[in-house]
Design a protein around this motif. Sequence first.
Motif, mmCIF file in Angstrom:
data_model
loop_
_atom_site.group_PDB
_atom_site.id
_atom_site.type_symbol
_atom_site.label_atom_id
_atom_site.label_comp_id
_atom_site.label_asym_id
_atom_site.label_seq_id
_atom_site.Cartn_x
_atom_site.Cartn_y
_atom_site.Cartn_z
ATOM 1 N N ALA A 1 24.173 -16.119 -38.200
ATOM 2 C CA ALA A 1 23.799 -17.476 -38.620
ATOM 3 C C ALA A 1 22.303 -17.713 -38.547
ATOM 4 O O ALA A 1 21.805 -18.739 -39.032
ATOM 5 C CB ALA A 1 24.531 -18.501 -37.742
ATOM 6 N N HIS A 2 21.583 -16.747 -37.946
ATOM 7 C CA HIS A 2 20.146 -16.926 -37.701
ATOM 8 C C HIS A 2 19.321 -16.879 -38.981
ATOM 9 O O HIS A 2 18.186 -17.356 -39.024
ATOM 10 C CB HIS A 2 19.661 -15.849 -36.728
ATOM 11 C CG HIS A 2 18.245 -16.011 -36.296
ATOM 12 N ND1 HIS A 2 17.804 -17.070 -35.531
ATOM 13 C CD2 HIS A 2 17.144 -15.242 -36.546
ATOM 14 C CE1 HIS A 2 16.510 -16.935 -35.309
ATOM 15 N NE2 HIS A 2 16.086 -15.843 -35.914
ATOM 16 N N GLY A 3 19.908 -16.332 -40.024
ATOM 17 C CA GLY A 3 19.171 -16.232 -41.276
ATOM 18 C C GLY A 3 18.760 -14.809 -41.574
ATOM 19 O O GLY A 3 18.985 -13.882 -40.797
ATOM 20 N N GLY A 4 18.162 -14.612 -42.719
ATOM 21 C CA GLY A 4 17.798 -13.277 -43.155
ATOM 22 C C GLY A 4 18.914 -12.669 -43.973
ATOM 23 O O GLY A 4 20.040 -13.173 -44.024
ATOM 24 N N ASP A 5 18.598 -11.566 -44.610
ATOM 25 C CA ASP A 5 19.569 -10.875 -45.456
ATOM 26 C C ASP A 5 20.052 -9.627 -44.733
ATOM 27 O O ASP A 5 19.545 -8.530 -44.946
ATOM 28 C CB ASP A 5 18.913 -10.526 -46.795
ATOM 29 C CG ASP A 5 19.877 -9.815 -47.740
ATOM 30 O OD1 ASP A 5 21.104 -9.931 -47.530
ATOM 31 O OD2 ASP A 5 19.390 -9.133 -48.660
ATOM 32 N N ILE A 6 21.028 -9.795 -43.841
ATOM 33 C CA ILE A 6 21.550 -8.657 -43.086
ATOM 34 C C ILE A 6 22.420 -7.816 -44.013
ATOM 35 O O ILE A 6 23.411 -8.295 -44.560
ATOM 36 C CB ILE A 6 22.350 -9.130 -41.851
ATOM 37 C CG1 ILE A 6 21.411 -9.833 -40.871
ATOM 38 C CG2 ILE A 6 23.045 -7.952 -41.182
ATOM 39 C CD1 ILE A 6 22.111 -10.432 -39.677
#
Length: 385
Positions: free
Chosen positions: A131-136
């Motif tokens: 949920a922290h963001g970025g494109d995992i």
Amino acid sequence: MPLDAYPEHILLTPGPTPIHPRAMHAMTRPMLGHMDPEVFALNREIQDDLRVMYGAEPEGFTALLAGTGSLGMEAGFANLVEEGDEVLVCANGSFGRRMAEMAARYGARVRLVTAPLGEAIRPEDVAAQLAHGGDIRMVAVVHGETSTGVLNPVPEIAELVRGTGALLTVDAVTTAGMEPFHMAEWGVDYAYTGAQKCLSAPPGVAPVAISERALARYAARRTPTPLWYCDFEGLRDYWTRHTYHHTVPVNLHFAFHAALQAALEEGMEARQRRVQQVGEAIVSALKPLGFSPYVRRPEDRLPTVLALRLPEGFDDAGVRQALRKREISVTGGLGPTAGVIWRLGLMGEAARPGPYRALMTALEDILGERGLVGRFDESLDGVLV
């Protein structure tokens, strides 16, 4: 020296495990070429059986890599990770940290979800990172952390990953082949193990299973796979199209096939039961001496690698050396747990009463204690394993 001149060694380590008799016999057959029609027919059977063992999609791609489980780990990152990709690695032991190192070497920007030694990865920590963001692009987790005897909650983690667009890679080295594994149902995209672990085959091949989603990710790569030897396309050239890529260890394929068929004939649920039964008997026998489970929460304990905290003042190195003189091998802790725990392998042919009854007999002699064999047998009374 003739084979019958070697003493029978009792191997109770977290790997390798004792070779299944059918696998031992299969290794003695005459050599065939790796492009022989009989070998291709054998490989098709191996692929079908691996789909069953992993619970993979009916048409999912499976294969044996010509190397040990660590090659299975590396091949996943080499094929599915590109420079700059974000990879979330769950690391609560040596093999989770190895995943992180490999991903970084292939150019990934690695994020870690950690837990203290002896504790499982918490799904809520994975959820927070997602949920922290970025494109995992990938989440990687060790199902059974061999270094500490911890079972990580892969089904719960898989549920969190599903729908995010990230691939899920699972190290199934100490679970697949001994415990039920549901790759398609859980949503695992890449799984691997080592032949020498739960299946009691010789070291040297790494069984992998690759989802259609993972193959699509591979096909969309911007650059070629840097590891030529295990390039997914090269593997499919050999395993599916039957064209030459590299020379596979043919006799190890025959041995692996025999061991895998023996495991499937027994059934994963039956194998799971005997692991549990023998493990409980070991704990019952050793508990009065001061041994105790290293992993505090029962639900976090890895059944196939029994991690036991040693009694205070116990001579770890001395006792293991005395056991080795009696042709019995057990393994101590790794890194921070050295001298703190024993890790007893309960995979494949090691998860039988006979080898551990021999251990109890030897410990009675070495430690001057009595009752270990009796408690071990009493715990297994009436149980067929």
